[in-house]
Motif scaffolding. Sequence first.
Motif, short mmCIF file in Angstrom:
data_model
loop_
_atom_site.label_atom_id
_atom_site.label_comp_id
_atom_site.label_asym_id
_atom_site.label_seq_id
_atom_site.Cartn_x
_atom_site.Cartn_y
_atom_site.Cartn_z
N ASN A 192 0.81 -1.22 0.00
CA ASN A 192 0.00 0.00 0.00
C ASN A 192 0.85 1.26 0.00
OD1 ASN A 192 -2.47 -1.25 -0.17
ND2 ASN A 192 -2.89 -1.17 2.02
N PHE A 193 1.94 1.27 0.76
CA PHE A 193 2.82 2.44 0.77
C PHE A 193 3.33 2.72 -0.64
CE2 PHE A 193 4.10 1.30 5.39
CZ PHE A 193 2.89 1.81 5.84
N SER A 194 3.68 1.66 -1.35
CA SER A 194 4.15 1.82 -2.73
C SER A 194 3.04 2.37 -3.62
CB SER A 194 4.63 0.48 -3.29
OG SER A 194 5.72 -0.02 -2.53
N TYR A 195 1.82 1.88 -3.41
CA TYR A 195 0.68 2.32 -4.21
C TYR A 195 0.33 3.78 -3.93
CZ TYR A 195 -3.98 2.19 -6.35
OH TYR A 195 -5.09 2.45 -7.13
N TYR A 196 0.33 4.17 -2.65
CA TYR A 196 -0.10 5.51 -2.26
C TYR A 196 0.83 6.61 -2.78
CZ TYR A 196 -3.25 3.04 0.90
OH TYR A 196 -4.22 2.21 1.42
N PHE A 235 8.31 -3.17 13.85
CA PHE A 235 8.72 -3.29 12.46
C PHE A 235 7.77 -2.53 11.54
CE2 PHE A 235 8.37 -5.55 8.36
CZ PHE A 235 9.67 -5.41 7.90
N LYS A 236 6.46 -2.69 11.77
CA LYS A 236 5.47 -1.98 10.95
C LYS A 236 5.62 -0.47 11.09
CE LYS A 236 2.06 -5.69 11.49
NZ LYS A 236 0.75 -6.04 12.10
N MET A 237 5.80 -0.02 12.33
CA MET A 237 5.94 1.41 12.57
C MET A 237 7.21 1.96 11.93
SD MET A 237 5.79 3.39 16.24
CE MET A 237 7.35 2.67 16.80
N ASP A 238 8.25 1.16 11.91
CA ASP A 238 9.53 1.58 11.34
C ASP A 238 9.42 1.78 9.83
OD1 ASP A 238 12.24 2.16 11.19
OD2 ASP A 238 12.81 0.05 10.98
N ILE A 239 8.79 0.83 9.14
CA ILE A 239 8.67 0.97 7.69
C ILE A 239 7.69 2.08 7.32
CG2 ILE A 239 9.33 -1.41 7.19
CD1 ILE A 239 6.40 -2.05 6.77
N GLU A 240 6.69 2.30 8.16
CA GLU A 240 5.75 3.38 7.89
C GLU A 240 6.41 4.74 8.08
OE1 GLU A 240 1.02 4.20 8.47
OE2 GLU A 240 2.07 3.12 10.05
N TYR A 241 7.31 4.84 9.04
CA TYR A 241 8.03 6.09 9.29
C TYR A 241 8.78 6.53 8.04
CZ TYR A 241 11.43 9.31 11.42
OH TYR A 241 12.20 10.41 11.74
N THR A 242 9.46 5.60 7.39
CA THR A 242 10.22 5.92 6.18
C THR A 242 9.29 6.42 5.08
OG1 THR A 242 11.85 4.21 6.74
CG2 THR A 242 11.81 4.98 4.47
N PHE A 243 8.15 5.76 4.94
CA PHE A 243 7.17 6.18 3.93
C PHE A 243 6.61 7.56 4.24
CE2 PHE A 243 2.50 6.40 3.32
CZ PHE A 243 2.47 6.58 1.95
N LEU A 244 6.26 7.78 5.51
CA LEU A 244 5.61 9.03 5.90
C LEU A 244 6.53 10.24 5.73
CD1 LEU A 244 3.64 7.92 9.08
CD2 LEU A 244 2.69 8.57 6.86
N TYR A 247 5.99 11.00 2.11
CA TYR A 247 4.62 11.21 1.64
C TYR A 247 3.90 12.31 2.43
CZ TYR A 247 0.08 9.98 -0.35
OH TYR A 247 -1.12 10.00 -1.01
N CYS A 248 4.17 12.41 3.73
CA CYS A 248 3.52 13.41 4.59
C CYS A 248 4.58 14.22 5.33
CB CYS A 248 2.60 12.74 5.61
SG CYS A 248 1.37 11.65 4.91
N PRO A 249 5.39 15.00 4.60
CA PRO A 249 6.52 15.69 5.25
C PRO A 249 6.11 16.69 6.33
CG PRO A 249 6.15 16.52 3.02
CD PRO A 249 5.30 15.30 3.16
N ASN A 250 4.88 17.18 6.27
CA ASN A 250 4.45 18.18 7.25
C ASN A 250 3.83 17.58 8.51
OD1 ASN A 250 5.21 20.33 5.53
ND2 ASN A 250 3.25 20.21 4.45
N SER A 251 3.50 16.29 8.47
CA SER A 251 2.81 15.70 9.61
C SER A 251 3.39 14.36 10.06
CB SER A 251 1.32 15.51 9.28
OG SER A 251 1.15 14.68 8.14
N TYR A 252 4.46 13.90 9.41
CA TYR A 252 4.98 12.57 9.72
C TYR A 252 5.40 12.44 11.18
CZ TYR A 252 9.89 13.98 9.86
OH TYR A 252 11.09 14.54 10.22
N ASN A 253 6.00 13.50 11.74
CA ASN A 253 6.48 13.41 13.12
C ASN A 253 5.32 13.26 14.10
OD1 ASN A 253 8.59 13.80 15.33
ND2 ASN A 253 7.19 15.49 15.75
N MET A 254 4.25 14.04 13.88
CA MET A 254 3.08 13.97 14.74
C MET A 254 2.47 12.57 14.70
SD MET A 254 -0.52 13.94 14.49
CE MET A 254 -0.95 14.81 12.99
#
Length: 328
Positions: A192-196, A235-244, A247-254
Amino acid sequence: MNTMEQSLVSIIIPVYNAKAHLEACVQSILDQSYKHFELLLIDDGSSDGSSELCDELSQKSENIRVIHKENGGVSTARNRGLEEAGGEFIVFVDCDDMISQNYVESFIVASRDTDLVIGSIEDVYVDGTGKIYKPDLRVHKAPAQGILAEEYYDLIDWIRGPVAKLYRKAIIDEHHLRFDENLSVAEDQVFNFSYYRYVISYKIEERSLYQYFHYDTKISLSTLYTEKTFSNDVFKMDIEYTFLKEYCPNSYNMIYIHQVIGLLNKYTALQGDSRALSYYDRVKRLATLHPLVVDPSLGKKKQLIVRLLQMKLYWVVVVYYRYKNRQN
């Protein structure tokens, strides 16, 4: 309706040892109000009679195609389905779940002016006798439509898995997207990260109702929390962090901070291990995974937790959460 009839939808169901529930699942698809679909039953080397049942069910409708393959896991089955699919749109359904009668039709209507359509999910809890004891409709927090990157946080519980959404086959084909067959955890999220990355707008179509069945789950949630589930969640949170970050540079940290605090709260104890020292190790692991930055949108308590983690005052965090959870 003429426009709708031009759009072929490929519905992909990975099948593995699902004889008890497969027929009901397939019937919910055959009952669709939208008839221009192909149903791909990907038998992943079943050994309980599901293979034979797939062949029997294919006699019910010319819309059904059965593909038998050696067992390789759900990702290999979904990938085989993508290779075989001829539709303009892709829908994934798990073999022990069901969909509402207007599920596909509502998706197609909603797809006309958006990149991604998200349906609704009803969690259906079934006891050991087969009796439904709790249907629970999940509530959407995000606006009915908008920009995916801007509403990602409120959509986070909906957009990780492959079900209850409509994919465009053209995006999948153009960018050669497939499920990672080497992953045993979060392979659907990685897909999904790849698709989004190629999606801008989204729309929620609540009439597309996906019934997600939970069988014989009358057990305490605390017994489900183990070192393995913790490692999987990290692990899931780690890979999502890289994507975010991209993809969401203004809100990834929050979003990341909210996830970290969620895991701190969730994993105060593990099955068979309630030691404070074990929890300390989990706190430290979460605190050091990625840089923690205090976000002004966080409440005061959460900002304080982040500051304590930044200062490596892990024992203070341990005491706080273990005391907090004892009070609940």
